[in-house]
Design a protein around this motif. Sequence first.
Motif, mmCIF file in Angstrom:
data_model
loop_
_atom_site.group_PDB
_atom_site.id
_atom_site.type_symbol
_atom_site.label_atom_id
_atom_site.label_comp_id
_atom_site.label_asym_id
_atom_site.label_seq_id
_atom_site.Cartn_x
_atom_site.Cartn_y
_atom_site.Cartn_z
ATOM 1 N N GLU A 92 12.206 -47.265 47.495
ATOM 2 C CA GLU A 92 11.313 -47.874 48.125
ATOM 3 C C GLU A 92 11.629 -46.986 50.000
ATOM 4 O O GLU A 92 10.390 -47.164 50.863
ATOM 5 C CB GLU A 92 11.216 -49.522 48.680
ATOM 6 C CG GLU A 92 11.467 -50.386 47.696
ATOM 7 C CD GLU A 92 10.463 -50.892 47.474
ATOM 8 O OE1 GLU A 92 8.572 -50.856 48.058
ATOM 9 O OE2 GLU A 92 9.756 -49.827 46.411
ATOM 10 N N ARG A 93 12.464 -46.451 50.039
ATOM 11 C CA ARG A 93 12.450 -45.593 51.289
ATOM 12 C C ARG A 93 11.756 -44.149 51.700
ATOM 13 O O ARG A 93 10.578 -44.039 51.938
ATOM 14 C CB ARG A 93 13.476 -45.509 52.130
ATOM 15 C CG ARG A 93 14.121 -44.486 53.315
ATOM 16 C CD ARG A 93 15.412 -44.096 53.425
ATOM 17 N NE ARG A 93 16.419 -45.378 53.823
ATOM 18 C CZ ARG A 93 16.973 -45.917 53.192
ATOM 19 N NH1 ARG A 93 17.113 -45.255 52.314
ATOM 20 N NH2 ARG A 93 17.139 -47.518 53.144
ATOM 21 N N ILE A 139 9.749 -49.552 53.990
ATOM 22 C CA ILE A 139 10.641 -49.582 54.885
ATOM 23 C C ILE A 139 10.562 -49.001 56.252
ATOM 24 O O ILE A 139 10.615 -48.034 56.468
ATOM 25 C CB ILE A 139 12.157 -49.489 54.087
ATOM 26 C CG1 ILE A 139 12.438 -50.120 52.947
ATOM 27 C CG2 ILE A 139 13.044 -49.940 54.609
ATOM 28 C CD1 ILE A 139 13.251 -49.922 52.348
ATOM 29 N N LEU A 161 16.241 -49.169 46.943
ATOM 30 C CA LEU A 161 16.316 -48.950 47.997
ATOM 31 C C LEU A 161 15.671 -48.025 48.642
ATOM 32 O O LEU A 161 14.644 -47.510 49.452
ATOM 33 C CB LEU A 161 17.614 -49.554 49.368
ATOM 34 C CG LEU A 161 17.630 -51.587 49.106
ATOM 35 C CD1 LEU A 161 18.694 -51.519 49.722
ATOM 36 C CD2 LEU A 161 16.389 -51.914 49.809
#
Length: 365
Positions: free
Chosen positions: A312-313, A318, A309
């Motif tokens: 992806e951030r 996101i 995550l």
Amino acid sequence: MDSDAPQSLRALVDAAESKREAIESSHNSTSASYAAEVESAVSLYTKLLDQISAAALFSPNETVDDIATSELPFLLAPFRLAEIVQRTPHLRPQERIALLRRARLAYDAFLNQIDAYGLVAGPPYDKLLERHREEGERFAIVPATADPAAKRAGKIASFRAEKQLRDKLEVLRRNPRYAEAGGDEELVREVHLAHIAFCVHTAFNSLDSLNRELDLLAQAPEDPAEGTAATTTTDDARLRRNGEQPNDPTLRLDAPLHSRIGNTGPLLSKEGRPLQPFTLLGANSRSEMTRGVFRPGHNLPTMSIDEYLEEERRRGNIIEGGEQPRPVVDEDDFEAADRETYKAREWDEFKDNNPRGSGNTMNMG
């Protein structure tokens, strides 16, 4: 079994058979209680074989006619032991290999003893026993070099032979003289001999299956060193004491999908729904996970969920904070109001010129 057999042996074989029947009727072979029952049954049959040997029930100088009818069922003790040993659950590959070889020795003892009494006579079992002794762990009822048609014919012949033996045994057992108190000794003896013949057939099929399993297990990856597992456990305990997340591979994901197939775009939609596929691994134990990874092409986890995550951030995939509110147009700003008006008119004209579904030409000839 009549009173001619020693009382201790009759009690022991009754207890072992009762335990075996309970195991075979069990529907939960993964529970700890099932493993304990199997271990108990193995112990009973091992003790039974020791007592049979100590009592010298069978002698190489005898023929089958010299064996009392009540003693014939004791010939099946090594066969039953082999069957129960194979049911032992929760084993690593190397442990399973050792266990299968133990079962194989029990099958060998059964067949050798039965053959000594001339009960493995006639085709196809005499030839199968000869090949089994010559080929060892390479033995198969239908040789691996046989063509597919021969293998199929061999399986059909084996199935028919098993059905004939089973039907014969059932017919004998349904005979009213067999069910009578005490039973007709001649008929009881015939039932015991038919049962032994059926177990001989089953033993060769079990050896075929056992050898194929040994071949598969020999190709399985080696287990991690015990020292490595102990070190990992120690490190995890230290991390938990410090309030940190243990380095547990069951809590990791594969590498981002787009990094492998060139797929770009957001991970989640505005509503929070995933837009890209990914795999979450369950919280199974490391040992179960290791035993399950014997297939080619398995993608081992490479990063944790938090790492995934965060990546992806960083890439901007996101959207945080939910749907952004539309800007409010200042009524005094005439230029902005005109832009919004023209934009709304263009959108209306586009919808008039492009009705819903007009661009979908698939499957329309």
